[in-house]
Motif scaffolding. Structure first.
Motif, PDB file in Angstrom:
ATOM      1  N   ALA A  14       0.838  -1.209   0.000  1.00 44.61           N
ATOM      2  CA  ALA A  14       0.000   0.000   0.000  1.00 44.61           C
ATOM      3  C   ALA A  14       0.871   1.257   0.000  1.00 44.61           C
ATOM      4  CB  ALA A  14      -0.926  -0.014   1.212  1.00 44.61           C
ATOM      5  N   GLN A  15       1.965   1.221   0.746  1.00 45.84           N
ATOM      6  CA  GLN A  15       2.859   2.379   0.792  1.00 45.84           C
ATOM      7  C   GLN A  15       3.733   2.454  -0.464  1.00 45.84           C
ATOM      8  OE1 GLN A  15       2.163   4.519   3.110  1.00 45.84           O
ATOM      9  NE2 GLN A  15       0.719   3.006   3.924  1.00 45.84           N
ATOM     10  N   LEU A  16       4.123   1.309  -0.999  1.00 44.43           N
ATOM     11  CA  LEU A  16       4.904   1.314  -2.232  1.00 44.43           C
ATOM     12  C   LEU A  16       4.084   1.855  -3.396  1.00 44.43           C
ATOM     13  CD1 LEU A  16       6.843  -2.084  -1.990  1.00 44.43           C
ATOM     14  CD2 LEU A  16       7.673   0.227  -1.468  1.00 44.43           C
ATOM     15  N   ASP A  17       2.775   1.586  -3.387  1.00 44.67           N
ATOM     16  CA  ASP A  17       1.903   2.148  -4.416  1.00 44.67           C
ATOM     17  C   ASP A  17       1.892   3.673  -4.323  1.00 44.67           C
ATOM     18  OD1 ASP A  17       1.293  -0.375  -5.348  1.00 44.67           O
ATOM     19  OD2 ASP A  17      -0.606  -0.517  -4.260  1.00 44.67           O
ATOM     20  N   ARG A  18       1.826   4.184  -3.104  1.00 41.94           N
ATOM     21  CA  ARG A  18       1.883   5.635  -2.918  1.00 41.94           C
ATOM     22  C   ARG A  18       3.245   6.179  -3.361  1.00 41.94           C
ATOM     23  NH1 ARG A  18       0.691   7.079   3.142  1.00 41.94           N
ATOM     24  NH2 ARG A  18       0.499   9.189   2.265  1.00 41.94           N
ATOM     25  N   LEU A  19       4.285   5.452  -3.003  1.00 40.63           N
ATOM     26  CA  LEU A  19       5.650   5.877  -3.338  1.00 40.63           C
ATOM     27  C   LEU A  19       5.853   5.892  -4.852  1.00 40.63           C
ATOM     28  CD1 LEU A  19       8.312   6.598  -1.875  1.00 40.63           C
ATOM     29  CD2 LEU A  19       8.911   4.177  -1.962  1.00 40.63           C
ATOM     30  N   GLY A  20       5.351   4.856  -5.521  1.00 41.11           N
ATOM     31  CA  GLY A  20       5.522   4.762  -6.963  1.00 41.11           C
ATOM     32  C   GLY A  20       4.752   5.807  -7.735  1.00 41.11           C
ATOM     33  N   ALA A  21       3.744   6.401  -7.102  1.00 41.64           N
ATOM     34  CA  ALA A  21       2.936   7.428  -7.776  1.00 41.64           C
ATOM     35  C   ALA A  21       3.591   8.802  -7.747  1.00 41.64           C
ATOM     36  CB  ALA A  21       1.560   7.500  -7.124  1.00 41.64           C
ATOM     37  N   LEU A  22       4.678   8.936  -6.973  1.00 48.84           N
ATOM     38  CA  LEU A  22       5.336  10.235  -6.884  1.00 48.84           C
ATOM     39  C   LEU A  22       6.012  10.578  -8.200  1.00 48.84           C
ATOM     40  CD1 LEU A  22       7.043   9.928  -3.372  1.00 48.84           C
ATOM     41  CD2 LEU A  22       4.858  11.004  -3.924  1.00 48.84           C
ATOM     42  N   SER A  23       6.066  11.832  -8.509  1.00 51.41           N
ATOM     43  CA  SER A  23       6.768  12.288  -9.710  1.00 51.41           C
ATOM     44  C   SER A  23       7.620  13.489  -9.347  1.00 51.41           C
ATOM     45  CB  SER A  23       5.777  12.662 -10.813  1.00 51.41           C
ATOM     46  OG  SER A  23       4.925  13.713 -10.387  1.00 51.41           O
ATOM     47  N   VAL A  24       8.625  13.734 -10.170  1.00 51.50           N
ATOM     48  CA  VAL A  24       9.521  14.861  -9.935  1.00 51.50           C
ATOM     49  C   VAL A  24       9.308  15.886 -11.037  1.00 51.50           C
ATOM     50  CG1 VAL A  24      11.917  15.586  -9.672  1.00 51.50           C
ATOM     51  CG2 VAL A  24      11.216  13.310  -8.915  1.00 51.50           C
ATOM     52  N   PRO A  25       9.074  17.149 -10.688  1.00 50.56           N
ATOM     53  CA  PRO A  25       8.943  18.166 -11.730  1.00 50.56           C
ATOM     54  C   PRO A  25      10.153  18.139 -12.662  1.00 50.56           C
ATOM     55  CG  PRO A  25       8.360  19.073  -9.587  1.00 50.56           C
ATOM     56  CD  PRO A  25       8.916  17.701  -9.337  1.00 50.56           C
ATOM     57  N   GLN A  26       9.918  18.190 -13.970  1.00 46.37           N
ATOM     58  CA  GLN A  26      10.983  18.093 -14.946  1.00 46.37           C
ATOM     59  C   GLN A  26      12.052  19.149 -14.701  1.00 46.37           C
ATOM     60  OE1 GLN A  26      11.040  15.666 -17.147  1.00 46.37           O
ATOM     61  NE2 GLN A  26      13.034  16.269 -17.954  1.00 46.37           N
TER      62      GLN A  26
END
Length: 444
Positions: A14-26
């Motif tokens: 559940a936390q890895l799903d949240r973690l994987g959804a993060l993105s970094v502004p280009q």
């Protein structure tokens, strides 16, 4: 490209799903976001045991393994933060000598992610992972922390560490060009000097910066970065040495000479990584290491998917009896040269190769060219990767063929039992992770 992670534990997933959804502004770069995140968490990086900080293009993970082994042989408990993971995210965080437990990992990731989301700061996968590791290291007792830089050094999230007891730089080469060679004022223009400049950004006042010996321009870039913060540079060939012989290794510096056994980890380059770890340990004053611990470290240190000889399992069972199968996650020319040196005998290599799309296709092929018996191109599951076409134009190698998976590739290899032939699976640490999982050799 995001890092991918899965877990059999639903709380962690559940936390890895949240973690994987993060993105970094280009184009975002710098330490501002991770500093804000850590500040909201109480600045755990200021309350950790003595830190050994290691950067490099190749060999930094192995150097961390030697550091950990020597410290543990000296009777110390050690926290370790490394990346990437091969099979389970837990491999990134070792707490007091053991992989972080699922329950603890889930709680820490949840805590850090909640803070990051509430702050609205756009923290990345690696920034959150680093904060979770530092939070764990500040809450659980240990004698030392061994921390591997994720990417570069100067702007890596781990570089918020303020007072390491010693820093080290392993082998350097061209990798992650989009990040480490991006245009910037007042940085070296030579590519390799720029790489050295970025890695040396981990230098801190009062902590020795232990390095290998590089080109004059690279050494100068490192010296310049160290001088800015007042860190002494301890360089191989100038301040310490490591020499290999059939009898083992001999390490020497101003404190004297140490005879050592040949490291358990295969490859001549591992002797250099071991030497770097020893030099780092002998250049710090926080923890006493008896001489016998160094010899034990050579025999105990291990680091999966770095010239790892695979054991019996579902994948290796597909090969003719007695066929040796090696696994290595190296994916750049520097790693390719180290692998080729290991296979310097008249060994014929059947290469099963999977490489991410942002890597150079020739990185392993050029150094191994004279030893290749066959080349089979496979996908890297879950990642954008080079297809067969990327390798068809590489000159003077056996004509590459494609297979749908490592399992399929192993099943179709034509191995001559009368020849000195081995199998090498390589090109990506992500591919290596799937191989370890499928061969029932999950890292512990």
């Amino acid at each position: 490209m995001r890092d991918f992670a899965v877990s059999d534990d639903p709380r962690v997933q559940a936390q890895l799903d949240r973690l994987g959804a993060l993105s970094v502004p280009q184009g975002r770069i710098g330490l501002d976001v991770v500093r804000v995140l850590l500040d909201r968490l109480g600045n755990p990086q200021r309350n950790m045991p003595p830190v050994f900080h290691v950067a490099g293009t190749n060999g930094k993970g192995s150097t961390c393994a030697f550091l950990r082994a020597a410290l543990e042989a000296a009777g110390k408990t050690v926290h370790v933060f490394t990346s990437p993971h091969l099979v389970r995210f837990n491999e990134r965080i070792r707490v007091s000598g053991k992989l972080i437990a699922d329950e603890t990992l889930a709680e820490l990731l949840n805590e850090v992610l909640d803070v990051a989301v509430a702050a609205g700061i756009g923290a990345s996968f690696f920034e959150v992972s680093t904060a979770a590791a530092f939070l764990a290291f500040s809450r659980y007792p240990a004698d030392a922390c061994v921390i591997e830089v994720g990417l570069g050094g100067r702007f890596d999230a781990t570089n918020v560490i303020e007072a390491p007891v010693v820093c080290g730089i392993a082998s350097l080469g061209i990798d992650h060009e989009a990040f480490l060679l991006s245009p910037e004022d007042n940085v070296p223009t030579d590519a390799m000097a720029r790489i050295a400049f970025e890695k040396a950004g981990i230098a801190k006042s009062g902590a020795a910066l232990v390095t290998l010996d590089y080109t004059p321009a690279m050494n100068q870039a490192i010296q310049g970065q160290a001088a800015i913060v007042g860190a002494p540079v301890i360089r191989r060939g100038q301040d310490w040495a490591i020499v290999a012989s059939p009898e083992g290794l001999t390490y020497s510096d101003a404190q004297g000479s140490l005879p050592l056994p040949t490291p358990r980890m295969p490859g001549l380059h591992q002797g250099v990584n071991a030497g770097l770890a020893i030099a780092m340990l002998r250049q710090q004053q926080a923890i006493d290491i008896p001489q016998g611990a160094y010899a034990q470290a050579m025999e105990q240190a291990s680091w999966p998917a770095r010239l790892q000889r695979l054991g019996d399992g579902p994948l290796t069972a597909l090969l003719p009896s007695g066929t040796t199968c090696w696994l290595d996650g190296g994916h750049n020319p520097d790693a390719g040269n180290a692998i080729a040196t290991h296979f310097r005998r008249p060994t014929r290599v059947h290469l099963i190769l999977g490489m991410l799309a942002n890597k150079v296709p020739q990185a392993l092929l050029d150094p191994l060219r004279e030893r290749l018996a066959s080349v089979t191109v496979v996908p890297v599951p879950g990642h954008d990767c080079h297809g067969l076409d990327a390798f068809l134009q590489v000159p003077e190698i056996p004509v590459p063929v494609a297979a749908a998976s490592v399992r399929a590739a192993l099943s179709t290899l034509e191995i001559d039992p009368a020849q000195d032939e081995v199998v090498l699976i390589g090109g990506s640490l992500y591919l290596a992770g799937t191989v370890l999982r499928d061969n029932d050799e999950i890292p512990e």
